[in-house]
Design a protein around this motif. Structure first.
Motif, PDB file in Angstrom:
ATOM      1  N   CYS A   1       0.856  -1.179   0.000  1.00 21.90           N
ATOM      2  CA  CYS A   1       0.000   0.000   0.000  1.00 21.90           C
ATOM      3  C   CYS A   1       0.896   1.234   0.000  1.00 21.90           C
TER       4      CYS A   1
ATOM      5  N   ASN B   1      -1.004   8.630  -1.046  1.00 18.85           N
ATOM      6  CA  ASN B   1      -0.825   9.719  -2.004  1.00 18.85           C
ATOM      7  C   ASN B   1      -0.511  11.000  -1.229  1.00 18.85           C
TER       8      ASN B   1
ATOM      9  N   TYR C   1      -3.614   3.780  -1.208  1.00 16.18           N
ATOM     10  CA  TYR C   1      -3.717   2.873  -2.356  1.00 16.18           C
ATOM     11  C   TYR C   1      -3.232   1.483  -1.957  1.00 16.18           C
TER      12      TYR C   1
ATOM     13  N   ARG D   1      -8.324   2.041  -3.755  1.00 14.29           N
ATOM     14  CA  ARG D   1      -7.886   3.175  -2.926  1.00 14.29           C
ATOM     15  C   ARG D   1      -9.008   3.565  -1.984  1.00 14.29           C
TER      16      ARG D   1
ATOM     17  N   TYR E   1      -9.037   2.147  -8.275  1.00 13.88           N
ATOM     18  CA  TYR E   1      -8.297   3.092  -9.123  1.00 13.88           C
ATOM     19  C   TYR E   1      -8.058   2.506 -10.510  1.00 13.88           C
TER      20      TYR E   1
ATOM     21  N   CYS F   1       2.892   7.910  -8.820  1.00  9.55           N
ATOM     22  CA  CYS F   1       2.606   6.618  -8.199  1.00  9.55           C
ATOM     23  C   CYS F   1       3.286   5.555  -9.063  1.00  9.55           C
TER      24      CYS F   1
END
Ligand code: FEO
Ligand code: CA
Ligand code: CA
Ligand code: CA
Length: 747
Positions: A494, A497, A504, A553, A571, A610
């Motif tokens: 995980c 952000n 996430y 997410r 996502y 990401c």
């Protein structure tokens, strides 16, 4: 590690021991897309990526000097401005035009001058002073010119990394033994000693030269290894508890080492966190041990996949009478009631997030038991806010396992960002707090359910009688079963952000999803894990369930770290670009974006990119594992979608899910493809975003041990084929990626 189809290789990495009744909202829906439409979507899947990414090969070692960065003028930066890298089956690292990838630290590289250079022919020893195998999660710890911790340093630092496992067949880590080793029992002590020592973690100093070239520093006083034989302290509720009494530590305050370390994390106070993942398979239990125990520990052991009479991954417990081997036999053999004369409780000392001070090898590592015990991946902190508790997000990577959050009792004090004693800061924030498991609802909301004795579902759980909170911390999976947590498609890493604090999770894949489960190990689709389909690999191999995985997410409610409610969406759904957009390729991925089995996941603190890394076995007929760069939006930026499946009796099963806004060429693009039969994992970055360190794990993993003497039959010869190091045996390694114009990575 990918799933072997070769039955001679026992798979200890993808266990499934969750036979609890916790559904997956099968009541809410059940999907069913016809098998025909699913298959149709995947045929002809050899998609052609745009050729814009004519790639540079990674160059190894000494030959490749990165161009001197251009100081001025700074080029105008456009994130994801690079040309996408095409899918590839080449045995090399492909990165975009304008970038250079160089090998800097591979299996066997010495961590001091007294250790000989790595010959890479199976004759090497002294692995306690060399890089371990299967480089995995990794974090950066800056060093100033004064040799002290400095968060802003961009040209000197420590890389702390996991050495998850080894490339093995029938117990033997064959690439580190001259003739492949002896795979039958008993295992030789000399081979066992090498195999144990290539597990654990390493900390190694890296530095950028005035010419801009990165290398590791062989004689740095900071370098060290921590192996499964190093002393480690038990901390939190387990410390001193009856569940951790062993022959090694009658007072239940320590154990030896850490094993199968996968994801990582970095605390706000600058320590390294490492997750113990598939640890149970390293220990054996004799036939008859269930009867010898005749207590609730049998239920607990089974829930963690430790079965009596099962063989261990390497057979290390057979290497001799020495206690260092015998500790891998966790059968009840002693006579003491508390277990102080054997290793019946040894497994209770594995399965944790372990905290290590990367800057100070003299401090003992600590297993932070308050964060629960399962197949840990990364441990990622939400944004630290002064005066508020800290949240740590975690996942349990097995089919049908759960997503967790730990919330500290202590509230964040900014002065702790630069503590005089990092392990003491860990004691403050990680030993006391509340542990939660996630439940995802069909309306796009979710809840964090606290795992505590105050919860009647746990206190009165019929399957396992919990004694106290330490028992919950040790047998976390059972507590999560009791409260009805949502079974997920293998939660891998995980990441948070930095732009908006949303969390996430990579859900890598799940071969046990079924429209109509036929056994307790199978599970129906639910809103957060909504896909069930079939995919064809190669000529005819059919993969069923959710073979390509997805990235979910969540956004915490207003209370932030302490929230007990959240909203969520998916996502991205992994898929082949040619697969049906209505049932499989729900995120409309193009050939420049398609991927399968997301695993490593990390946001860059510098660029906010990401990074998505894959550990795939489903799409590898078309491409080696890869890394993509993404600029995601936010939870709720897409739309609700209802999937409809048809059951065998013709009735419908519908599943509502929430699909994030489709990516564009500006928001998702393939950045790297690795060499053959590898996994891309681990990511660390200098604070200026101009050097990105990535790990290439187990290239050549599919090589047959019988071909050890014939390098032409290895499935990979990387990195020697890129000019790095002696010999031709493939080696896990760290690469550093720089941009030739001196810009930030991903621009
Ligand atoms: Fe070691 Fe779940 O990846
Ligand atoms: Ca396929
Ligand atoms: Ca992984
Ligand atoms: Ca994986």
């Amino acid at each position: 590690m990918t799933i072997h189809t070769d039955l001679s290789r026992v798979n200890f990495d993808d266990e499934n021991s969750n036979t609890s009744n916790n559904p997956s909202f099968d009541s809410v829906l059940s999907v069913r897309l016809s098998r025909r439409s699913a298959l149709f979507g995947s045929l002809g899947s050899v998609a052609t990526a745009a050729l814009g990414g004519i790639s540079l090969s990674a160059c190894g070692g000494g030959d490749d000097v990165a161009p001197t960065p251009v100081p001025t003028p700074a080029p105008a930066e456009k994130l994801l401005g690079f040309a996408a890298v095409a899918k590839s089956l080449e045995d090399k690292v492909n990165v975009p035009i304008g970038y250079t990838a160089s090998v800097i630290y591979a299996l066997g590289d010495p961590l001091r001058s007294a250790t000989a250079d790595y010959k890479n022919d199976g004759s090497d020893s002294d692995f306690e002073n060399r890089a371990g195998d299967h480089h995995d999660g990794m974090e950066w710890f800056g060093l100033g010119a004064d040799g002290k911790a400095q968060a802003t340093s961009t040209n000197r630092g420590l890389l702390a990394m996991n050495h998850e496992a080894t490339t093995d067949e029938l117990r033997s880590s064959f690439f580190i033994h001259a003739d492949g080793g002896i795979s039958t029992l008993p295992r030789p002590a000399a081979e066992t000693d090498k195999e144990v020592a290539i597990h654990g973690i390493s900390v190694v100093e890296v530095k950028k030269s005035s010419e801009g070239k990165w290398s590791y520093i062989k004689d740095s006083a900071f370098n060290f290894r921590l192996t499964p034989w190093s002393d480690v302290e038990l901390s939190g509720p387990l410390r001193g508890h009856a569940l951790a009494i062993t022959k090694y530590s009658n007072s239940a305050v320590k154990t030896r080492g850490t094993i199968n370390n996968c994801g990582t994390g970095k605390s706000p106070w600058g320590s390294f966190l490492t997750g113990e993942e598939n640890w149970a398979g390293y220990f054996s239990r004799a036939t008859g041990d269930d009867a010898a125990r005749a207590d609730k520990s049998v239920v607990a052991l089974k829930r963690y996949s430790s079965l009596q009479g099962g063989s261990s991954r390497h057979g290390w417990e057979t290497a001799g009478a020495d206690d260092k081997y015998q500790r891998f036999n966790i059968s009840k053999t002693g006579v003491l009631v508390d277990g102080g004369d054997d290793y019946r409780n040894e497994l209770n000392t594995f399965g944790y997030i372990v905290e290590i001070d990367a800057y100070d090898k003299s401090r003992l590592a600590k297993k932070r038991s308050a964060l629960g015990r399962f197949a840990h991946e990364s441990a990622v902190f939400g944004k630290a806010e002064v005066g508020k508790p800290l949240a740590v997000y975690m996942g349990d990577d097995s089919r049908g396992e759960y997503i967790y959050k730990f919330v500290s009792d202590a509230v964040w004090d900014a002065a702790d960002a630069t503590p005089t004693n990092r392990m003491a800061a860990g004691d403050k924030y990680l030993d006391k707090g509340r542990l939660y498991v996630a439940k995802f609802n069909a309306d796009g909301k979710g809840e964090w359910i606290e795992l505590a004795m105050s919860n009647a579902a746990i206190a009165s759980y019929a399957t396992y009688k919990f004694a106290d909170h330490a028992d919950i911390c040790v047998n976390t999976r059972l507590a999560a079963d009791a409260v009805g947590a949502t079974k997920m498609d293998r939660p891998e890493w995980c990441s948070v952000n930095p732009k908006n604090g949303e969390v996430y999770y990579a859900l890598t894949n799940n071969s046990n999803r079924r429209i109509e489960p036929a056994s307790s190990s199978q599970m129906a689709p639910n809103s957060a894990n909504p896909r069930v389909y079939s995919d064809i690999k190669g000529a005819s191999s059919t993969q069923t369930g959710n073979p390509n995985g997805h990235i979910l997410r969540l956004k915490e409610d207003a209370a932030g770290a302490a929230a007990t409610g959240f909203s969520w969406d998916v996502y991205l759904f992994g898929a082949e670009s040619s697969a049906s957009a209505s049932v499989i390729n729900l995120s409309n991925l193009t050939g420049d974006q398609d991927f399968s089995s997301p695993d490593g996941l990390a946001f860059s603190p510098s660029t906010g990119i990401c990074w998505i890394q894959t550990d795939d076995g489903a799409y590898t007929d078309v491409s080696n594992c890869m890394m993509l760069a993404a600029l995601p939006g936010a939870v709720g930026d897409g739309a609700k979608k209802t999937l409809s499946y048809t059951k065998a009796d013709g009735s419908k099963l519908t599943v509502d899910t929430y699909v994030g806004k489709a990516a564009t060429v500006d928001t998702l693009k393939r950045f790297l493809v690795g060499p053959a039969a590898c996994e891309i994992t681990g990511l660390a970055e200098t604070p200026d975003g101009k050097a990105l360190f990535v790990n290439i794990q187990h290239p050549g993993e599919t090589t047959a041990m019988a071909n050890i003497a014939d390098p032409t039959k290895y499935s990979s010869r990387w990195p020697s084929n890129a000019g790095y190091g002696a010999g031709e045996r493939p080696r896990s390694a760290t690469i550093v990626i720089t941009k030739n114009d001196g810009g930030r990575i991903g621009s």
